[in-house]
Design a protein around this motif. Structure first.
Motif, mmCIF file in Angstrom:
data_model
loop_
_atom_site.group_PDB
_atom_site.id
_atom_site.type_symbol
_atom_site.label_atom_id
_atom_site.label_comp_id
_atom_site.label_asym_id
_atom_site.label_seq_id
_atom_site.Cartn_x
_atom_site.Cartn_y
_atom_site.Cartn_z
ATOM 1 N N THR A 139 0.938 -1.869 0.109
ATOM 2 C CA THR A 139 0.345 0.378 -0.038
ATOM 3 C C THR A 139 1.148 1.349 0.074
ATOM 4 O O THR A 139 0.536 2.327 -1.245
ATOM 5 C CB THR A 139 -1.146 -0.575 0.837
ATOM 6 N N ASP A 140 2.171 1.148 0.688
ATOM 7 C CA ASP A 140 2.654 2.582 1.135
ATOM 8 C C ASP A 140 4.041 2.524 -0.100
ATOM 9 O O ASP A 140 4.094 3.616 -0.329
ATOM 10 C CB ASP A 140 3.341 2.630 2.244
ATOM 11 N N ARG A 141 4.368 1.113 -0.435
ATOM 12 C CA ARG A 141 5.494 1.224 -1.396
ATOM 13 C C ARG A 141 5.430 1.313 -3.096
ATOM 14 O O ARG A 141 6.362 0.878 -3.832
ATOM 15 C CB ARG A 141 6.780 0.081 -0.655
ATOM 16 N N ALA A 142 3.701 1.067 -3.034
ATOM 17 C CA ALA A 142 3.386 0.506 -4.420
ATOM 18 C C ALA A 142 4.262 -1.159 -4.581
ATOM 19 O O ALA A 142 4.739 -0.949 -6.059
ATOM 20 C CB ALA A 142 3.509 1.653 -5.345
ATOM 21 N N TRP A 143 4.497 -1.811 -3.914
ATOM 22 C CA TRP A 143 5.223 -2.929 -4.459
ATOM 23 C C TRP A 143 3.524 -4.462 -4.454
ATOM 24 O O TRP A 143 2.875 -4.179 -4.431
ATOM 25 C CB TRP A 143 5.663 -3.855 -3.259
ATOM 26 N N SER A 144 4.252 -5.228 -5.776
ATOM 27 C CA SER A 144 3.238 -6.309 -5.913
ATOM 28 C C SER A 144 3.342 -7.051 -4.474
ATOM 29 O O SER A 144 4.124 -7.297 -3.643
ATOM 30 C CB SER A 144 3.870 -6.899 -7.730
ATOM 31 N N ALA A 145 2.181 -7.244 -4.412
ATOM 32 C CA ALA A 145 2.243 -8.587 -3.953
ATOM 33 C C ALA A 145 3.121 -10.022 -3.829
ATOM 34 O O ALA A 145 4.140 -10.420 -2.979
ATOM 35 C CB ALA A 145 0.366 -9.386 -3.475
ATOM 36 N N ALA A 146 3.722 -10.357 -5.095
ATOM 37 C CA ALA A 146 4.386 -11.742 -5.296
ATOM 38 C C ALA A 146 5.492 -10.611 -4.904
ATOM 39 O O ALA A 146 6.469 -11.533 -4.425
ATOM 40 C CB ALA A 146 4.369 -12.002 -6.552
ATOM 41 N N SER A 147 6.621 -9.978 -5.506
ATOM 42 C CA SER A 147 7.460 -9.098 -5.101
ATOM 43 C C SER A 147 7.283 -8.966 -3.364
ATOM 44 O O SER A 147 8.521 -9.640 -2.681
ATOM 45 C CB SER A 147 7.322 -7.485 -5.869
ATOM 46 N N ALA A 148 6.336 -8.274 -2.514
ATOM 47 C CA ALA A 148 6.579 -8.096 -1.424
ATOM 48 C C ALA A 148 6.432 -9.450 -0.296
ATOM 49 O O ALA A 148 7.194 -9.324 0.335
ATOM 50 C CB ALA A 148 5.288 -7.417 -1.207
ATOM 51 N N GLY A 149 5.862 -10.674 -0.995
ATOM 52 C CA GLY A 149 5.685 -11.577 -0.223
ATOM 53 C C GLY A 149 7.518 -12.292 -0.856
ATOM 54 O O GLY A 149 7.746 -13.213 0.702
ATOM 55 N N THR A 150 8.231 -12.221 -1.291
ATOM 56 C CA THR A 150 9.551 -12.829 -1.819
ATOM 57 C C THR A 150 10.177 -11.812 -0.240
ATOM 58 O O THR A 150 10.980 -13.240 -0.295
ATOM 59 C CB THR A 150 9.868 -12.543 -3.797
ATOM 60 N N LEU A 151 10.573 -10.680 -0.745
ATOM 61 C CA LEU A 151 11.099 -9.854 1.043
ATOM 62 C C LEU A 151 10.583 -10.725 2.174
ATOM 63 O O LEU A 151 11.662 -10.350 2.954
ATOM 64 C CB LEU A 151 10.635 -8.367 0.247
ATOM 65 N N VAL A 152 9.174 -10.006 2.495
ATOM 66 C CA VAL A 152 8.881 -10.762 3.743
ATOM 67 C C VAL A 152 9.501 -12.429 3.889
ATOM 68 O O VAL A 152 10.104 -12.771 5.056
ATOM 69 C CB VAL A 152 7.095 -10.887 3.692
ATOM 70 N N ALA A 153 9.858 -13.364 2.117
ATOM 71 C CA ALA A 153 10.205 -14.325 3.193
ATOM 72 C C ALA A 153 11.576 -14.538 3.231
ATOM 73 O O ALA A 153 12.386 -15.313 4.376
ATOM 74 C CB ALA A 153 9.910 -15.395 1.422
ATOM 75 N N VAL A 154 12.371 -13.186 2.304
ATOM 76 C CA VAL A 154 13.780 -13.576 2.697
ATOM 77 C C VAL A 154 13.738 -12.832 4.343
ATOM 78 O O VAL A 154 15.054 -12.960 5.058
ATOM 79 C CB VAL A 154 14.562 -12.309 1.465
ATOM 80 N N THR A 155 13.443 -12.001 4.218
ATOM 81 C CA THR A 155 13.342 -11.480 5.966
ATOM 82 C C THR A 155 13.241 -12.330 7.315
ATOM 83 O O THR A 155 14.014 -12.529 7.734
ATOM 84 C CB THR A 155 12.446 -10.236 6.494
ATOM 85 N N GLN A 156 12.145 -13.551 6.805
ATOM 86 C CA GLN A 156 11.767 -14.847 7.913
ATOM 87 C C GLN A 156 13.701 -15.625 8.106
ATOM 88 O O GLN A 156 13.578 -16.252 9.173
ATOM 89 C CB GLN A 156 10.982 -15.628 7.115
ATOM 90 N N VAL A 157 14.119 -16.051 6.836
ATOM 91 C CA VAL A 157 15.119 -16.432 6.701
ATOM 92 C C VAL A 157 15.832 -15.838 7.667
ATOM 93 O O VAL A 157 16.671 -16.457 8.202
ATOM 94 C CB VAL A 157 15.585 -17.239 5.450
ATOM 95 N N CYS A 158 16.196 -14.894 7.149
ATOM 96 C CA CYS A 158 17.289 -13.698 8.408
ATOM 97 C C CYS A 158 17.180 -13.607 9.675
ATOM 98 O O CYS A 158 17.983 -14.044 10.846
ATOM 99 C CB CYS A 158 17.216 -11.833 8.130
ATOM 100 N N GLY A 159 16.033 -13.782 9.751
ATOM 101 C CA GLY A 159 15.176 -14.364 11.292
ATOM 102 C C GLY A 159 15.797 -15.489 12.049
ATOM 103 O O GLY A 159 16.082 -16.205 13.120
ATOM 104 N N ALA A 160 15.669 -16.650 10.829
ATOM 105 C CA ALA A 160 15.484 -17.799 11.476
ATOM 106 C C ALA A 160 16.864 -18.216 11.928
ATOM 107 O O ALA A 160 17.155 -19.264 12.647
ATOM 108 C CB ALA A 160 15.310 -18.743 9.566
ATOM 109 N N VAL A 161 17.804 -18.055 11.236
ATOM 110 C CA VAL A 161 19.336 -17.204 11.057
ATOM 111 C C VAL A 161 19.964 -16.781 11.961
ATOM 112 O O VAL A 161 20.583 -17.655 13.272
ATOM 113 C CB VAL A 161 19.979 -16.956 10.184
ATOM 114 N N GLY A 162 19.316 -16.089 12.585
ATOM 115 C CA GLY A 162 19.253 -15.064 13.815
ATOM 116 C C GLY A 162 19.133 -15.880 15.119
ATOM 117 O O GLY A 162 19.621 -15.745 16.111
ATOM 118 N N ARG A 163 17.956 -16.682 15.200
ATOM 119 C CA ARG A 163 17.801 -17.538 15.618
ATOM 120 C C ARG A 163 18.855 -18.213 15.909
ATOM 121 O O ARG A 163 19.300 -18.633 17.825
ATOM 122 C CB ARG A 163 16.528 -17.949 15.916
ATOM 123 N N ILE A 164 18.723 -19.058 15.305
ATOM 124 C CA ILE A 164 19.764 -20.160 15.663
ATOM 125 C C ILE A 164 21.286 -19.665 16.147
ATOM 126 O O ILE A 164 22.234 -19.656 16.703
ATOM 127 C CB ILE A 164 20.263 -21.098 13.940
#
Length: 410
Positions: free
Chosen positions: A251-276
């Protein structure tokens, strides 16, 4: 842990019970898979918010309420699942709970309208809570103290991985094929995890029951209550970022759902590595609470910076979103491990149930409340305001109490 006086915390040999190192790591992998499937069921509906709001005609607050339905179901079942774990074992709870999750998610996919979706997502959340109560106990029960931080960090990466799976599947499927098709994802994930659990998982060994071992750890020790409180406060910025990062990008950055979903997925992988990494750090420094305090301080700084960057529409705001998604999830494994170790083998199921109940109680309020706040003030102010919760958590982290004697580790 090295900071405690309990001999169990310094054991250097794996628990007994007939499971070799390979089997323990296999059970860790399956426990992580079970928790990942649970996370898809619990957090995946948040990625339906843009479609629920834009195509189904729901208000942002109502769409947030539907997405929070699984977490509301968790609130009523976590402690009960923990009691069953303490009395009947982990394998039974995981198998039955995941099977029920798959069925409820399938019924949600066949429902029509927000009432049906909310009802069956509520049931799916109640069933998925079984993994929160039991999968951690499998890890803590089978791994020795000097490896629990790393092992639990691996298991705890399941939550951001589950969010990542939901982001790249449910968000795109909802946009292209509708909400009902997207809701098949948690059904399939839970069914696959159920089969793996029944095939691989064994209940960890427990010592003989004694009056001392079965006494409630809450009677004379406030350490557990303080850890629960810290986790409840820190879950607010975590779930705010998880729930509304995709909506903000669209809504604010005008990304497509696919692009936004991909970035969110990347952030979650980063979070997973951070937990380890944080879990391994806790093993190295011999403390769960000191790293937990460091994480809370990092959350304060990151959420303030994210709010400022979002307000000013700086390009670095997207990078700060990635950082926020990493640091806001780093505390969970530390707190989860500390609770299980402090509670002991005959109370850890219920204590972990209380731990997660408190977290989900706070988390369930985040989508609708934050949705209303976003509508009133915008995303920037909402992001920055979450730092207040992490700031309040800092003095509550029981660093000194960690060195006091505790109940024998599971």
């Amino acid at each position: 842990m090295a900071t405690t006086t309990d001999s169990a915390s310094t054991e250097r040999t794996p628990p007994s019970g007939g499971a070799g190192a390979g089997r323990r790591w296999a059970m860790l992998a399956v426990s992580t898979l079970a928790q990942t499937a649970s996370a898809v069921a619990l957090h995946g509906p948040a990625f339906l918010i843009p479609v629920l709001h834009g195509r189904e005609g729901l208000s942002l607050a109502t769409a947030g309420l539907v997405s929070a339905a699984p977490m509301a179901g968790v609130l009523l079942s976590l402690v009960a699942w923990g009691l069953v774990v303490d009395r009947r074992g982990e394998r039974l709870v995981l198998g039955c709970g995941l099977a029920a999750t798959a069925i409820a998610a399938l019924l949600a996919a066949s429902a029509r309208g927000p009432v049906g979706w909310g009802l069956w997502l509520f049931v799916a959340g109640a069933a998925a809570a079984s993994a929160n109560a039991a999968s951690g106990r499998v890890v803590v029960g089978w791994f020795p103290a000097h490896r629990r931080g790393l092992a639990m960090g691996i298991r705890q990466m399941a939550q951001p991985l589950g969010v990542a799976v939901a982001a790249v599947t449910m968000a795109v499927l909802a946009e292209q094929h509708g909400v009902r098709v997207a809701l098949l994802v948690p059904a399939v994930a839970a069914a696959l995890a159920c089969v793996a659990v029944v095939t691989v998982v064994r209940d960890p060994p427990r010592p003989a029951r004694t009056v001392e071992a079965t006494r409630s750890p809450y009677r004379s020790d406030r350490t557990l209550a303080r850890i629960h409180g810290v986790s409840m406060l820190l879950v607010v910025p975590q779930f705010l970022v998880w729930t509304y990062s995709l909506a903000w990008l669209v809504t604010d950055r005008a990304w497509s759902a696919a692009s936004a979903g991909t970035l969110v997925a990347v952030t979650q992988v980063c979070g997973a590595v951070g937990r380890i990494a944080v879990g391994h750090l806790s093993d190295r420094v011999g403390s769960r609470m000191r790293p937990l305090r460091w994480v809370a301080a990092a959350v304060v700084a990151t959420m303030v910076l994210l709010g400022v960057a979002a307000h000013e529409e700086w390009a670095v705001a997207v990078l700060l979103l990635v950082v926020a998604s990493t640091v806001t999830v780093a505390d969970n494994g530390l707190a989860f491990t500390a609770v299980a170790e402090r509670a002991g083998p005959f109370w850890s199921g219920r204590a972990l149930g209380v731990q997660n109940t408190g977290q989900f109680l706070a988390a369930a309020a985040v989508p609708p409340v934050a949705g209303a706040l976003v509508a009133w003030t915008g995303y920037a102010v909402t992001f920055a305001s979450a730092s207040a919760f992490a700031l309040a958590a800092l003095p509550l982290v029981p660093v000194r109490a960690e060195s006091a004697p505790r109940r024998r580790s599971p």
